[in-house]
Motif scaffolding. Structure first.
Motif, PDB file in Angstrom:
ATOM      1  N   MET A  46       0.822  -1.213   0.000  1.00 14.31           N
ATOM      2  CA  MET A  46       0.000   0.000   0.000  1.00 14.31           C
ATOM      3  C   MET A  46       0.857   1.264   0.000  1.00 14.31           C
ATOM      4  SD  MET A  46      -3.014  -1.173  -0.233  1.00 14.31           S
ATOM      5  CE  MET A  46      -4.056   0.224   0.129  1.00 14.31           C
ATOM      6  N   LEU A  54      -2.132  -0.432  -7.721  1.00 10.11           N
ATOM      7  CA  LEU A  54      -3.078  -0.574  -6.613  1.00 10.11           C
ATOM      8  C   LEU A  54      -4.516  -0.612  -7.106  1.00 10.11           C
ATOM      9  CD1 LEU A  54      -1.495   1.808  -3.952  1.00 10.11           C
ATOM     10  CD2 LEU A  54      -1.504  -0.696  -3.933  1.00 10.11           C
ATOM     11  N   ASP A  55      -4.839   0.231  -8.080  1.00 13.59           N
ATOM     12  CA  ASP A  55      -6.193   0.243  -8.647  1.00 13.59           C
ATOM     13  C   ASP A  55      -6.529  -1.102  -9.271  1.00 13.59           C
ATOM     14  OD1 ASP A  55      -6.610   2.863  -7.859  1.00 13.59           O
ATOM     15  OD2 ASP A  55      -6.166   3.715  -9.837  1.00 13.59           O
ATOM     16  N   ARG A  58      -7.081  -3.685  -6.597  1.00 14.39           N
ATOM     17  CA  ARG A  58      -8.410  -3.520  -5.993  1.00 14.39           C
ATOM     18  C   ARG A  58      -9.484  -4.142  -6.889  1.00 14.39           C
ATOM     19  NH1 ARG A  58      -6.237   1.757  -4.968  1.00 14.39           N
ATOM     20  NH2 ARG A  58      -5.696   1.956  -2.777  1.00 14.39           N
ATOM     21  N   GLU A  59      -9.387  -3.891  -8.183  1.00 11.46           N
ATOM     22  CA  GLU A  59     -10.350  -4.440  -9.141  1.00 11.46           C
ATOM     23  C   GLU A  59     -10.361  -5.964  -9.112  1.00 11.46           C
ATOM     24  OE1 GLU A  59      -9.823  -2.910 -13.101  1.00 11.46           O
ATOM     25  OE2 GLU A  59      -9.857  -0.836 -12.398  1.00 11.46           O
ATOM     26  N   ILE A  63      -6.646  -6.564  -2.857  1.00  7.26           N
ATOM     27  CA  ILE A  63      -6.600  -5.708  -1.658  1.00  7.26           C
ATOM     28  C   ILE A  63      -7.963  -5.089  -1.442  1.00  7.26           C
ATOM     29  CG2 ILE A  63      -4.156  -5.212  -1.700  1.00  7.26           C
ATOM     30  CD1 ILE A  63      -4.752  -2.582  -3.077  1.00  7.26           C
TER      31      ILE A  63
END
Length: 63
Positions: A46, A54-55, A58-59, A63
């Motif tokens: 993170m 990170l995006d 997340r998708e 995370i």
């Protein structure tokens, strides 16, 4: 090489979505204290990963 060692080695290179997928897999393959230690590495993810990575993580539900 332990799963924790493999997970820590991922951080020697630039973090990519592939390395995060590998980290997730290692965490799922491990149990007990070692799994907890691998889980703590997500805090480093993170802090250090690019926003685009990170995006995508997340998708994918990493995370």
């Amino acid at each position: 090489m332990t799963h924790l060692n493999q997970a820590q080695a991922l951080f020697k290179e630039h973090l990519t979505i592939e390395s995060l997928r590998h980290l997730d897999k290692l965490e799922k393959l491990t149990s007990g204290e070692e799994a907890d230690q691998i889980g703590e590495l997500w805090e480093v993810v993170m802090a250090d990963a690019d926003e685009a990575v990170l995006d995508q993580a997340r998708e994918e539900g990493l995370i």
